[in-house]
Design an enzyme around this catalytic site. Sequence first.
Site, PDB file in Angstrom:
ATOM      1  N   TYR A  58       0.862  -1.197   0.000  1.00 24.28           N
ATOM      2  CA  TYR A  58       0.000   0.000   0.000  1.00 24.28           C
ATOM      3  C   TYR A  58       0.888   1.232   0.000  1.00 24.28           C
ATOM      4  O   TYR A  58       1.855   1.316   0.760  1.00 24.28           O
ATOM      5  CB  TYR A  58      -0.907   0.003   1.238  1.00 24.28           C
ATOM      6  CG  TYR A  58      -1.829   1.203   1.302  1.00 24.28           C
ATOM      7  CD1 TYR A  58      -2.854   1.357   0.370  1.00 24.28           C
ATOM      8  CD2 TYR A  58      -1.660   2.192   2.266  1.00 24.28           C
ATOM      9  CE1 TYR A  58      -3.703   2.463   0.424  1.00 24.28           C
ATOM     10  CE2 TYR A  58      -2.513   3.298   2.333  1.00 24.28           C
ATOM     11  CZ  TYR A  58      -3.536   3.429   1.405  1.00 24.28           C
ATOM     12  OH  TYR A  58      -4.362   4.519   1.460  1.00 24.28           O
ATOM     13  N   ASP A  86       9.225   2.298   0.555  1.00 28.82           N
ATOM     14  CA  ASP A  86       8.186   3.099   1.176  1.00 28.82           C
ATOM     15  C   ASP A  86       8.231   2.812   2.677  1.00 28.82           C
ATOM     16  O   ASP A  86       7.745   1.781   3.147  1.00 28.82           O
ATOM     17  CB  ASP A  86       6.823   2.734   0.573  1.00 28.82           C
ATOM     18  CG  ASP A  86       5.701   3.567   1.168  1.00 28.82           C
ATOM     19  OD1 ASP A  86       5.956   4.302   2.145  1.00 28.82           O
ATOM     20  OD2 ASP A  86       4.570   3.478   0.663  1.00 28.82           O
ATOM     21  N   LYS A 129       4.044   9.711   8.612  1.00 27.10           N
ATOM     22  CA  LYS A 129       3.736   9.301   9.990  1.00 27.10           C
ATOM     23  C   LYS A 129       4.743   9.844  11.013  1.00 27.10           C
ATOM     24  O   LYS A 129       4.759  11.022  11.282  1.00 27.10           O
ATOM     25  CB  LYS A 129       3.582   7.787  10.049  1.00 27.10           C
ATOM     26  CG  LYS A 129       2.489   7.319   9.034  1.00 27.10           C
ATOM     27  CD  LYS A 129       1.893   6.000   9.351  1.00 27.10           C
ATOM     28  CE  LYS A 129       1.037   5.492   8.206  1.00 27.10           C
ATOM     29  NZ  LYS A 129      -0.388   5.559   8.390  1.00 27.10           N
TER      30      LYS A 129
HETATM   31  C1  LIG Z   1       3.340   2.224   3.490  1.00 29.89           C
HETATM   32  C2  LIG Z   1       2.429   3.394   3.314  1.00 29.89           C
HETATM   33  N1  LIG Z   1       2.643   4.247   2.313  1.00 29.89           N
HETATM   34  C3  LIG Z   1       1.867   5.318   2.122  1.00 29.89           C
HETATM   35  C4  LIG Z   1       0.813   5.587   2.944  1.00 29.89           C
HETATM   36  C5  LIG Z   1      -0.013   6.803   2.716  1.00 29.89           C
HETATM   37  O1  LIG Z   1       0.206   7.729   3.729  1.00 29.89           O
HETATM   38  P1  LIG Z   1      -0.887   8.830   4.059  1.00 29.89           P
HETATM   39  O2  LIG Z   1      -2.082   8.129   4.614  1.00 29.89           O
HETATM   40  O3  LIG Z   1      -0.196   9.750   5.034  1.00 29.89           O
HETATM   41  O4  LIG Z   1      -1.192   9.524   2.776  1.00 29.89           O
HETATM   42  C6  LIG Z   1       0.547   4.722   4.020  1.00 29.89           C
HETATM   43  C7  LIG Z   1      -0.559   4.902   4.981  1.00 29.89           C
HETATM   44  O5  LIG Z   1      -1.424   5.607   4.933  1.00 29.89           O
HETATM   45  C8  LIG Z   1       1.375   3.603   4.191  1.00 29.89           C
HETATM   46  O6  LIG Z   1       1.162   2.747   5.198  1.00 29.89           O
HETATM   47  N1  LIG Z   2      -3.524   2.035   5.773  1.00 32.35           N
HETATM   48  C1  LIG Z   2      -3.511   3.414   6.145  1.00 32.35           C
HETATM   49  C2  LIG Z   2      -2.169   3.765   6.614  1.00 32.35           C
HETATM   50  O1  LIG Z   2      -1.442   3.098   7.238  1.00 32.35           O
HETATM   51  C3  LIG Z   2      -4.516   3.684   7.201  1.00 32.35           C
HETATM   52  C4  LIG Z   2      -4.626   5.130   7.520  1.00 32.35           C
HETATM   53  C5  LIG Z   2      -5.673   5.782   6.668  1.00 32.35           C
HETATM   54  O2  LIG Z   2      -5.609   5.712   5.448  1.00 32.35           O
HETATM   55  O3  LIG Z   2      -6.541   6.436   7.241  1.00 32.35           O
END
Ligand SMILES: Cc1ncc(COP(=O)(O)O)c(C=O)c1O
Ligand SMILES: N[C@H](C=O)CCC(=O)O
Length: 445
Positions: free
Chosen positions: A142, A234, A263
């Site tokens: 993801y 990532d 994060k």
């Molecule tokens: C591995 C990874 N990449 C990208 C994202 C996207 O980050 P954001 O939700 O801050 O856009 C997330 C989680 O949301 C993630 O867990």
């Molecule tokens: N899978 C997402 C990030 O780790 C969960 C957070 C979100 O999208 O609200």
Amino acid sequence: MNHDESRSLYDRALSVLAGGVNSSVRATQPYPFFVERGDGAHVIDADGNRYIDYVMGYGPLLYGHDAPDPVQSAVQKHAAAGPMYGAPTEIEVEHAEFVARHVPSVEMLRFVNSGTEATVSAVRLARGVTDRDKIVVMQGGYHGAQESTLVEGGPGGAKPSTPGIPSSFADHTIPVPFNDEETVREVFEEHGEDIAAVLTEPILANTGIVQPVDGYLEALRDVTEAHGALLIFDEVITGFRVGGLQCAQGKFGVTPDLTTFGKIIGGGFPVGAVGGKAELVEQFTPAGDVFQSGTFSGHPVTMAAGHEYLKYAAENDVYEHVDRLGEKLRAGITDILEEQAPEYTVVGTDSMFKTVFTRHGVAERADACADGCSQVESCPNYDACPKTGADVSKAETDRWERVFWQEMKDRGVFLTANQFESQFVSYAHTDEDIEETLEAYKAAL
Ligand SMILES: Cc1ncc(COP(=O)(O)O)c(C=O)c1O
Ligand SMILES: N[C@H](C=O)CCC(=O)O
């Protein structure tokens, strides 16, 4: 537990917010509890119920809900002094210098506002510098809500995984199974000249938790280098969570060309970043030609929070504490599962953990993992660990969300409602919290 106030807030929310929430994973059934405030490792909902929190904002909150004093003072100082200017500030430089000092792949950074923005920017940068269009991603990986990676399918053909994305986007994305070196080498044999980058989480943290088998990340490093493509890790979740300040790349000893962060690097405020070799990151505008920009990027309050977060971790026993409690929790749940649900699996590392509800039998899973998982020493069930996103997707998602998650919540433990998301231990958690959580696990199972 009484939830009248949450239920009434949800009714109001449904009229003015899509699905009543601002991020899909928050829409738990039959309605989410609305949080009033945090307190250390706990959250208190609008009806006054208290929960031990392992969602931790989906990962950013390394210290739980009470950031250390230097973080709070820095946030207040920068909020009062600005809070932002549309001009550079010293704190952006200080934060970037700190990250570059600790993370092996990082010489230079561009800060953005979310993990999604970081992965979008990294993919654009990889395409820009290589003048190639295709990217390789992992099935079950993801990378946020971005067009190029929201795909499903396999190396023979991907399609968008949501309405709203032109199928032509997916034509440029090649999903491969995680931990499958042979397939990624075949893909490079066939498309090597068109592949700009392999983009992967070093640990599948959103579908899992799936750890890399011995040699897999090294193989990705090798095949990308051989074909003139970039390797992008990532580390939005694993960054400053796994492997301490060196991140997962330090722990596994594999250095990518680019790293995306989010994060923890923002200390609980909206953030993202792309880091890597200076010669690559410098290709972003204005130094280079690959366009990248953002009104809020490098926001002083976020930079101050993130910087103090990481400095505090460098000077205190933060990673020792969270990793020890993570291990204690994984070991405790493993014992409980042995007694009560031997067909389920505990996964995780450092301060991340998850129970995967697979009912395929340890023997079958041990077979599937026979050649791969033995390096994952931190995993108490390493011979039964899932190896790919597909392994994890066999889990009983419905039982997790409709039964177990609710049972845990009713016992005052807040886990992610989604079976596949990681849970996190923070510096605010205590041994007593872990023991209480294990008691709740026993009863709920
Ligand atoms: C591995 C990874 N990449 C990208 C994202 C996207 O980050 P954001 O939700 O801050 O856009 C997330 C989680 O949301 C993630 O867990
Ligand atoms: N899978 C997402 C990030 O780790 C969960 C957070 C979100 O999208 O609200």
